[in-house]
Design an enzyme around this catalytic site. Structure first.
Site, PDB file in Angstrom:
ATOM      1  N   HIS A  46      76.138  10.412  90.940  1.00 23.14           N
ATOM      2  CA  HIS A  46      75.161  10.965  91.877  1.00 23.14           C
ATOM      3  C   HIS A  46      74.192  11.839  91.088  1.00 23.14           C
ATOM      4  CE1 HIS A  46      77.586  10.627  95.872  1.00 23.14           C
ATOM      5  NE2 HIS A  46      77.843   9.605  95.068  1.00 23.14           N
ATOM      6  N   GLU A  48      73.104  14.835  91.393  1.00 23.21           N
ATOM      7  CA  GLU A  48      73.554  16.197  91.110  1.00 23.21           C
ATOM      8  C   GLU A  48      74.553  16.230  89.966  1.00 23.21           C
ATOM      9  OE1 GLU A  48      73.314  15.941  95.715  1.00 23.21           O
ATOM     10  OE2 GLU A  48      73.629  14.580  94.034  1.00 23.21           O
ATOM     11  N   CYS A  76      76.495  15.831  99.027  1.00 19.60           N
ATOM     12  CA  CYS A  76      77.706  15.365  99.698  1.00 19.60           C
ATOM     13  C   CYS A  76      78.883  16.276  99.297  1.00 19.60           C
ATOM     14  CB  CYS A  76      77.995  13.919  99.304  1.00 19.60           C
ATOM     15  SG  CYS A  76      78.493  13.720  97.562  1.00 19.60           S
ATOM     16  N   CYS A  79      79.432  16.359  95.448  1.00 17.08           N
ATOM     17  CA  CYS A  79      78.397  17.094  94.727  1.00 17.08           C
ATOM     18  C   CYS A  79      78.418  18.579  95.052  1.00 17.08           C
ATOM     19  CB  CYS A  79      77.039  16.472  95.013  1.00 17.08           C
ATOM     20  SG  CYS A  79      76.923  14.794  94.330  1.00 17.08           S
TER      21      CYS A  79
END
Length: 144
Positions: A46, A48, A76, A79
């Site tokens: 992801h 992040e 999410c 993250c």
């Protein structure tokens, strides 16, 4: 946030969900990242996580107390947990994620009083532009 939006466009260019992130320390960009799940076949890639990993490497320190993470979409659970675990000092995000957001929408992991670390959060920065990138991406990929 404009740099994070540019990163999000890079993700879309290789077929990934357009989420981008930038890490700054003292107003200086130290790392960037965008979703790389598709291109790297990595479910953990992801934006992040990529940006935080790059920042830790650039700073030679896993603790990112003085860092601000700018990301185009509300993080999410994975993250948000990463931000807590790496001690990021501040989070600034654009669009809200009502289906998976773990900072304000579904959960409040970044400022949960039971946690060992809490971080400052600013939401809604260039949210319309970030949301439009996502809407356009999913419209094109769903064929509707």
């Amino acid at each position: 946030m404009r740099l994070a939006l540019s990163e999000a466009k890079l993700a879309a260019a290789h077929g990934d969900v357009p989420v981008g992130a930038v890490v700054t320390v003292g107003g200086r960009v130290v790392a960037r990242g965008h979703n790389r799940r598709v291109i790297d076949a990595d479910p953990l890639a992801h934006a992040e996580v990529v940006a935080v990993r790059n920042a830790a490497a650039a700073l030679d320190n896993w603790r990112l107390d003085d860092a601000t993470l700018f990301v185009t979409l509300e993080p999410c659970v994975m993250c948000a947990g990463t931000l807590v675990q790496t001690r990021v000092g501040r989070l600034v995000y654009g669009a809200t994620d009502t289906k998976a957001g773990a900072v304000r929408s579904l959960y409040q992991l970044c400022d949960d009083p039971r946690s060992t670390h809490r971080l400052a959060v600013t939401s809604g920065v260039l949210a319309d532009e970030a949301a439009e990138l996502l809407t356009t991406f999913f419209r094109q990929h769903r064929g509707s």
